[in-house]
Scaffold this motif. Structure first.
Motif, PDB file in Angstrom:
ATOM      1  N   PRO A  80       5.645   1.169   4.880  1.00  0.00           N
ATOM      2  CA  PRO A  80       4.779   1.982   5.737  1.00  0.00           C
ATOM      3  C   PRO A  80       4.108   3.145   5.029  1.00  0.00           C
ATOM      4  O   PRO A  80       3.153   3.721   5.554  1.00  0.00           O
ATOM      5  N   GLU A  81       4.576   3.493   3.832  1.00  0.00           N
ATOM      6  CA  GLU A  81       3.969   4.607   3.100  1.00  0.00           C
ATOM      7  C   GLU A  81       2.725   4.189   2.316  1.00  0.00           C
ATOM      8  O   GLU A  81       1.948   5.035   1.879  1.00  0.00           O
ATOM      9  N   ARG A  82       2.541   2.879   2.150  1.00  0.00           N
ATOM     10  CA  ARG A  82       1.446   2.410   1.300  1.00  0.00           C
ATOM     11  C   ARG A  82       0.073   2.797   1.838  1.00  0.00           C
ATOM     12  O   ARG A  82      -0.841   3.151   1.082  1.00  0.00           O
ATOM     13  N   THR A  83      -0.113   2.692   3.156  1.00  0.00           N
ATOM     14  CA  THR A  83      -1.439   2.964   3.715  1.00  0.00           C
ATOM     15  C   THR A  83      -1.840   4.417   3.499  1.00  0.00           C
ATOM     16  O   THR A  83      -2.985   4.713   3.149  1.00  0.00           O
ATOM     17  N   SER A  84      -0.900   5.321   3.682  1.00  0.00           N
ATOM     18  CA  SER A  84      -1.194   6.746   3.511  1.00  0.00           C
ATOM     19  C   SER A  84      -1.549   7.048   2.056  1.00  0.00           C
ATOM     20  O   SER A  84      -2.510   7.778   1.777  1.00  0.00           O
ATOM     21  N   ALA A  85      -0.795   6.466   1.130  1.00  0.00           N
ATOM     22  CA  ALA A  85      -1.045   6.715  -0.290  1.00  0.00           C
ATOM     23  C   ALA A  85      -2.418   6.178  -0.702  1.00  0.00           C
ATOM     24  O   ALA A  85      -3.160   6.832  -1.442  1.00  0.00           O
ATOM     25  N   TYR A  86      -2.761   4.987  -0.217  1.00  0.00           N
ATOM     26  CA  TYR A  86      -4.051   4.394  -0.571  1.00  0.00           C
ATOM     27  C   TYR A  86      -5.205   5.215   0.011  1.00  0.00           C
ATOM     28  O   TYR A  86      -6.183   5.526  -0.686  1.00  0.00           O
ATOM     29  N   ALA A  87      -5.101   5.574   1.289  1.00  0.00           N
ATOM     30  CA  ALA A  87      -6.176   6.340   1.926  1.00  0.00           C
ATOM     31  C   ALA A  87      -6.339   7.700   1.254  1.00  0.00           C
ATOM     32  O   ALA A  87      -7.466   8.185   1.080  1.00  0.00           O
ATOM     33  N   ARG A  88      -5.235   8.303   0.879  1.00  0.00           N
ATOM     34  CA  ARG A  88      -5.302   9.606   0.203  1.00  0.00           C
ATOM     35  C   ARG A  88      -6.037   9.481  -1.130  1.00  0.00           C
ATOM     36  O   ARG A  88      -6.875  10.327  -1.470  1.00  0.00           O
ATOM     37  N   ALA A  89      -5.750   8.427  -1.877  1.00  0.00           N
ATOM     38  CA  ALA A  89      -6.406   8.232  -3.173  1.00  0.00           C
ATOM     39  C   ALA A  89      -7.914   8.051  -3.007  1.00  0.00           C
ATOM     40  O   ALA A  89      -8.704   8.604  -3.786  1.00  0.00           O
ATOM     41  N   ILE A  90      -8.334   7.308  -2.001  1.00  0.00           N
ATOM     42  CA  ILE A  90      -9.759   7.115  -1.748  1.00  0.00           C
ATOM     43  C   ILE A  90     -10.412   8.444  -1.374  1.00  0.00           C
ATOM     44  O   ILE A  90     -11.495   8.804  -1.873  1.00  0.00           O
ATOM     45  N   PRO A 108      -6.413  -9.588   7.639  1.00  0.00           N
ATOM     46  CA  PRO A 108      -5.953  -8.353   7.023  1.00  0.00           C
ATOM     47  C   PRO A 108      -5.859  -8.510   5.506  1.00  0.00           C
ATOM     48  O   PRO A 108      -5.542  -9.583   5.001  1.00  0.00           O
ATOM     49  N   GLY A 109      -6.174  -7.435   4.800  1.00  0.00           N
ATOM     50  CA  GLY A 109      -6.132  -7.477   3.348  1.00  0.00           C
ATOM     51  C   GLY A 109      -4.829  -6.884   2.804  1.00  0.00           C
ATOM     52  O   GLY A 109      -4.050  -6.272   3.536  1.00  0.00           O
ATOM     53  N   ARG A 110      -4.618  -7.079   1.533  1.00  0.00           N
ATOM     54  CA  ARG A 110      -3.446  -6.508   0.851  1.00  0.00           C
ATOM     55  C   ARG A 110      -3.908  -5.377  -0.030  1.00  0.00           C
ATOM     56  O   ARG A 110      -4.902  -5.509  -0.762  1.00  0.00           O
ATOM     57  N   LEU A 111      -3.207  -4.271   0.022  1.00  0.00           N
ATOM     58  CA  LEU A 111      -3.583  -3.125  -0.780  1.00  0.00           C
ATOM     59  C   LEU A 111      -3.313  -3.403  -2.254  1.00  0.00           C
ATOM     60  O   LEU A 111      -2.317  -4.040  -2.600  1.00  0.00           O
ATOM     61  N   PRO A 112      -4.177  -2.889  -3.124  1.00  0.00           N
ATOM     62  CA  PRO A 112      -3.950  -3.076  -4.572  1.00  0.00           C
ATOM     63  C   PRO A 112      -2.724  -2.328  -5.025  1.00  0.00           C
ATOM     64  O   PRO A 112      -2.358  -1.296  -4.464  1.00  0.00           O
ATOM     65  N   ARG A 113      -2.090  -2.828  -6.039  1.00  0.00           N
ATOM     66  CA  ARG A 113      -0.887  -2.156  -6.572  1.00  0.00           C
ATOM     67  C   ARG A 113      -1.290  -1.043  -7.529  1.00  0.00           C
ATOM     68  O   ARG A 113      -2.306  -1.075  -8.148  1.00  0.00           O
ATOM     69  N   TYR A 133     -11.658   1.717  10.390  1.00  0.00           N
ATOM     70  CA  TYR A 133     -10.418   0.949  10.411  1.00  0.00           C
ATOM     71  C   TYR A 133     -10.455  -0.062   9.268  1.00  0.00           C
ATOM     72  O   TYR A 133     -11.472  -0.738   9.060  1.00  0.00           O
ATOM     73  N   VAL A 134      -9.349  -0.192   8.565  1.00  0.00           N
ATOM     74  CA  VAL A 134      -9.210  -1.210   7.531  1.00  0.00           C
ATOM     75  C   VAL A 134      -7.946  -2.011   7.854  1.00  0.00           C
ATOM     76  O   VAL A 134      -6.834  -1.481   7.735  1.00  0.00           O
ATOM     77  N   PRO A 135      -8.080  -3.252   8.296  1.00  0.00           N
ATOM     78  CA  PRO A 135      -6.897  -4.057   8.607  1.00  0.00           C
ATOM     79  C   PRO A 135      -6.145  -4.437   7.333  1.00  0.00           C
ATOM     80  O   PRO A 135      -6.759  -4.882   6.356  1.00  0.00           O
ATOM     81  N   VAL A 136      -4.844  -4.262   7.339  1.00  0.00           N
ATOM     82  CA  VAL A 136      -4.035  -4.490   6.142  1.00  0.00           C
ATOM     83  C   VAL A 136      -2.727  -5.178   6.503  1.00  0.00           C
ATOM     84  O   VAL A 136      -2.283  -5.171   7.653  1.00  0.00           O
ATOM     85  N   ARG A 137      -2.100  -5.738   5.486  1.00  0.00           N
ATOM     86  CA  ARG A 137      -0.744  -6.263   5.600  1.00  0.00           C
ATOM     87  C   ARG A 137       0.081  -5.593   4.506  1.00  0.00           C
ATOM     88  O   ARG A 137      -0.226  -5.737   3.316  1.00  0.00           O
ATOM     89  N   VAL A 138       1.079  -4.817   4.892  1.00  0.00           N
ATOM     90  CA  VAL A 138       1.878  -4.076   3.915  1.00  0.00           C
ATOM     91  C   VAL A 138       3.359  -4.305   4.175  1.00  0.00           C
ATOM     92  O   VAL A 138       3.769  -4.689   5.274  1.00  0.00           O
ATOM     93  N   GLY A 139       4.166  -4.066   3.141  1.00  0.00           N
ATOM     94  CA  GLY A 139       5.611  -4.184   3.273  1.00  0.00           C
ATOM     95  C   GLY A 139       6.302  -2.847   3.223  1.00  0.00           C
ATOM     96  O   GLY A 139       7.534  -2.773   3.255  1.00  0.00           O
ATOM     97  N   SER A 171     -17.792   0.702   0.246  1.00  0.00           N
ATOM     98  CA  SER A 171     -17.946   0.082  -1.083  1.00  0.00           C
ATOM     99  C   SER A 171     -16.638   0.119  -1.864  1.00  0.00           C
ATOM    100  O   SER A 171     -16.277  -0.858  -2.530  1.00  0.00           O
ATOM    101  N   LEU A 172     -15.926   1.236  -1.774  1.00  0.00           N
ATOM    102  CA  LEU A 172     -14.671   1.370  -2.523  1.00  0.00           C
ATOM    103  C   LEU A 172     -13.612   0.400  -2.024  1.00  0.00           C
ATOM    104  O   LEU A 172     -12.909  -0.231  -2.821  1.00  0.00           O
ATOM    105  N   VAL A 173     -13.470   0.270  -0.710  1.00  0.00           N
ATOM    106  CA  VAL A 173     -12.422  -0.627  -0.207  1.00  0.00           C
ATOM    107  C   VAL A 173     -12.815  -2.089  -0.393  1.00  0.00           C
ATOM    108  O   VAL A 173     -11.947  -2.938  -0.631  1.00  0.00           O
ATOM    109  N   GLU A 174     -14.127  -2.380  -0.311  1.00  0.00           N
ATOM    110  CA  GLU A 174     -14.557  -3.763  -0.558  1.00  0.00           C
ATOM    111  C   GLU A 174     -14.276  -4.184  -1.994  1.00  0.00           C
ATOM    112  O   GLU A 174     -13.954  -5.350  -2.249  1.00  0.00           O
ATOM    113  N   ALA A 175     -14.366  -3.236  -2.918  1.00  0.00           N
ATOM    114  CA  ALA A 175     -14.043  -3.537  -4.315  1.00  0.00           C
ATOM    115  C   ALA A 175     -12.577  -3.911  -4.467  1.00  0.00           C
ATOM    116  O   ALA A 175     -12.200  -4.586  -5.439  1.00  0.00           O
TER     117      ALA A 175
END
Length: 298
Positions: A188-198, A293-298, A180-186, A158-162
């Motif tokens: 490499p640190e973004r995925t870790s930061a986002y997953a940690r926040a969730i 793939p989705g884009r992580l929120p800023r 697994y959450v498919p993403v497109r990032v610029g 629910s959180l990632v779908e939001a």
């Protein structure tokens, strides 16, 4: 000696029992990987593989092998990649790229029961790309099971779908569940930061059920929402890989309906024969993993 798609391979000790509880031999392991190859290879493609080898079976000592064996055949494709922080002090290692059936059979013959891959791929010349996957590893602590992991997975979904992202569930093949959450990032640190926040959000909102830190003393009765596998230096068990448990269980893609209906650990426990039957029925439930793939929120 056998020939696999034009490659000659020497197979050894085929009668050796690797899963004593089931009498599951090395020949069974090789045959499983042969049959699952059309699906598994798609998830190994362009990803350097870390082998976890069990030469004397699941009840005996094992070891991780990142550096492709010196005994590897000359036709096996490898990639020389940087390994910062290597426990052996190596600046680079030659990783196996298991992108065809002969390579998969070669690894299985080494009793590489478990195949681990990073959340990123490499280009044809060995360039490391930014992550294309974000992973949550839901690990049940003492007095919890995969059933509790399923409840955590529903919240994370629910959180990632939001945030406009899509989560795909699979079992770890061990005790827990992975998303697994498919993403497109610029970066490499973004995925870790986002997953940690969730993970920290779940732990803050329901600290009696979820924890986001690795300390084992805090995990009793809770699900550990492990976000750390998004570190580019870490790997996760590949979909359709065997696991070195008592029985030949497999990291198995599942449907969200199965997650929602899970009420007992056996509901989400699948062995090699189970997985082959599921593939005949469902096909690869992760076939669309990389399509949008989705884009992580800023």
């Amino acid at each position: 000696m056998v020939e696999v798609e034009g490659r000659r391979l020497k197979l050894t000790n085929l009668e050796k029992v690797l899963y004593p509880a089931d009498g599951f031999t090395k020949a069974h392991v090789i045959d499983y990987y042969r049959q699952v190859a059309p699906y598994l290879l798609a998830h190994l493609a362009e990803r350097p593989v870390t082998l976890k080898r069990f030469p004397d079976g699941v009840d005996a000592p094992s070891f991780f092998e990142k550096n492709a064996s010196r005994q590897a055949p000359e036709w096996l494709r490898t990639m020389t990649l940087p390994t910062p922080g290597s426990s052996k002090g190596a600046e680079t290692l030659d990783f196996a790229m298991l992108d065809d059936l002969p390579g998969l059979v070669w690894a299985a013959n080494l009793a590489a029961l478990e195949l681990h891959v990073p959340q990123w791929t490499v280009g044809p010349r060995g360039g490391v790309r930014d992550p294309d996957l974000l992973v949550f590893d839901l690990d049940p602590g003492p007095d919890t099971t995969v059933v509790d992991c399923c409840r955590a997975a529903e919240l994370i979904r629910s959180l990632v779908e939001a945030d406009g992202l899509t989560a795909f569930p699979k079992t770890s093949g061990s005790k827990g569940l992975q998303l697994y959450v498919p993403v497109r990032v610029g970066n490499p640190e973004r995925t870790s930061a986002y997953a940690r926040a969730i993970a920290q959000r779940l732990a803050a909102e329901d600290p009696s059920r979820y924890v986001a830190v690795m300390a084992k003393a805090r995990r009793s009765g809770r699900v550990f929402v492990d976000w750390s596998q998004n570190n580019p230096a870490k790997t996760t068990i590949a979909p359709y890989s065997l696991r070195a448990r008592e029985h030949p269980t497999v990291s198995t893609p599942v449907t969200w309906r199965e997650v929602e209906r899970c009420r007992h650990p056996s509901d989400l426990t699948f062995t090699a024969p189970d997985v082959l039957a599921r593939l005949d029925k469902h096909g690869d439930l992760l076939a669309d993993l990389h399509k949008q793939p989705g884009r992580l929120p800023r």
